[in-house]
Design a protein around this motif. Structure first.
Motif, PDB file in Angstrom:
ATOM      1  N   ILE A 165     -44.618 -52.083 -82.489  1.00 37.42           N
ATOM      2  CA  ILE A 165     -43.241 -51.409 -82.700  1.00 37.42           C
ATOM      3  C   ILE A 165     -43.354 -50.567 -83.931  1.00 37.42           C
ATOM      4  N   SER A 166     -43.154 -49.170 -83.206  1.00 37.67           N
ATOM      5  CA  SER A 166     -43.080 -47.934 -84.117  1.00 37.67           C
ATOM      6  C   SER A 166     -41.533 -47.871 -84.162  1.00 37.67           C
ATOM      7  N   SER A 167     -41.050 -46.369 -84.178  1.00 36.70           N
ATOM      8  CA  SER A 167     -39.719 -46.220 -84.499  1.00 36.70           C
ATOM      9  C   SER A 167     -39.202 -44.655 -83.838  1.00 36.70           C
ATOM     10  N   VAL A 168     -38.044 -44.507 -83.580  1.00 36.64           N
ATOM     11  CA  VAL A 168     -37.640 -43.154 -83.381  1.00 36.64           C
ATOM     12  C   VAL A 168     -38.309 -42.154 -84.662  1.00 36.64           C
ATOM     13  N   ALA A 169     -38.355 -42.714 -85.712  1.00 35.93           N
ATOM     14  CA  ALA A 169     -38.808 -42.011 -86.931  1.00 35.93           C
ATOM     15  C   ALA A 169     -40.367 -42.013 -86.662  1.00 35.93           C
ATOM     16  N   GLY A 170     -41.061 -42.480 -85.550  1.00 35.30           N
ATOM     17  CA  GLY A 170     -42.550 -42.359 -85.351  1.00 35.30           C
ATOM     18  C   GLY A 170     -42.652 -41.358 -84.368  1.00 35.30           C
TER      19      GLY A 170
END
Ligand SMILES: NC(=O)c1ccc[n+]([C@@H]2O[C@H](COP(=O)([O-])OP(=O)(O)OC[C@H]3O[C@@H](n4cnc5c(N)ncnc54)[C@H](O)[C@@H]3O)[C@@H](O)[C@H]2O)c1
Length: 267
Positions: free
Chosen positions: A135-140
């Motif tokens: 699980i990354s992020s849109v910030a990733g």
């Protein structure tokens, strides 16, 4: 992947998104579920066990910053469940005032958990293959100026996971990888977010910006994470934004020029 009868390891299963994912996974008649987390909700754990007597559910205390905890958690899980088919690396911290801890939890921890899980799952080491979901992020996906440290850690997760999904590794291990990039999701991680930014002295403006970002519920995000586990192909990078799943096509910017010798060796 059809989840029925599978063994799943979920890191961060008592967090906001984690709890909802666990509930979705339990609807799929999975055979075993190991929850690794720093925290536990004993009442909820007891309720899950009561509602799903056919699934072997257990909690393993684990601080993802401690390699010894990670090793012990996977060892105990292999002993209890025999093997595991799916690992979800879903722990995380958002607090740009805590630089080392952010990188330790969000990036080094995910790398250590992944490589430790592979020791058991890798077909070339006697494992059965499977799927690892980071699980990354849109910030990733792009630089996120208001949370530069968090964004750096998550960009690392995206890159690491895409690298691990390479056919070079897959052909060897039989373990697929997908990257999940949720957008704003209403959980505890967003609490006091304006105080956890890279430069809190911009606080007033931050509060205005953050309060305007549209979000989704943890339930909706969790449903789409489980949907992705069931349907996504190896290497997929999925943005889970406002209740929708968007598969992203991230271009390679550097195409290395190979000389004949190297080309022969790689092909
Ligand atoms: N909520 C959002 O808007 C959002 C958006 C994009 C990505 N994410 C990511 O989704 C994941 C879940 O986040 P969430 O929103 O449910 O947040 P959360 O704070 O509710 O959950 C975080 C989980 O990580 C666990 N954790 C924290 N430090 C740990 C440590 N040292 N060792 C082991 N476990 C630890 C917590 O105990 C908790 O279970 C995180 O990776 C987060 O970065 C969240």
């Amino acid at each position: 992947m059809d989840l029925e009868g599978k063994n799943v390891v979920y890191l961060g299963g008592f967090g906001g998104i984690g709890k909802k994912c666990v509930q979705e996974l339990l609807k799929k008649q999975i055979k075993g579920l190991a929850i690794f987390d720093l925290i536990v909700d004993d009442d909820l754990l007891a309720e899950w066990k009561k509602q799903h007597p056919d699934t072997e559910i257990f909690y393993q205390k684990m601080d993802i910053t401690q390699k010894s905890d990670i090793d012990a958690a996977y060892k105990a899980t292999a002993e209890k469940l025999g093997h595991f088919d799916v690992v979800v690396n879903g722990s995380g911290l958002l607090d740009d005032r805590r630089i080392e801890l952010t990188i330790q939890i969000n990036l080094v921890g995910v790398i250590n958990s992944t490589l430790t899980a592979l020791e058991y799952m890798d077909k070339s080491k006697g494992g059965r293959g499977g799927l690892i979901v980071n699980i990354s992020s849109v910030a990733g996906l792009q630089p996120t100026p208001l949370m530069a440290i968090y964004s750096t850690s998550k960009t690392g997760v995206t890159t690491f996971t895409r690298a691990m999904a390479s056919p070079i590794h897959y052909a060897h291990s039989g373990v697929g990888f997908i990257t999940i990039c949720p957008g704003y999701t209403n959980t505890g991680i967003l609490k006091d977010i304006d105080k956890k930014t890279t430069f809190p002295f911009y606080e007033t403006r931050m509060r205005t910006v953050f309060s305007k970002v549209k979000g989704q519920t943890a339930e909706v995000c969790a449903r789409n994470i489980v949907n992705a586990i069931e349907t996504a192909k190896n290497g997929a990078v999925l943005m889970l934004e406002l209740g929708e799943i968007h598969e992203l096509d991230i271009p390679n910017l550097w195409n290395p020029q190979l000389d004949d010798c190297v080309f022969v060796c790689l092909s």
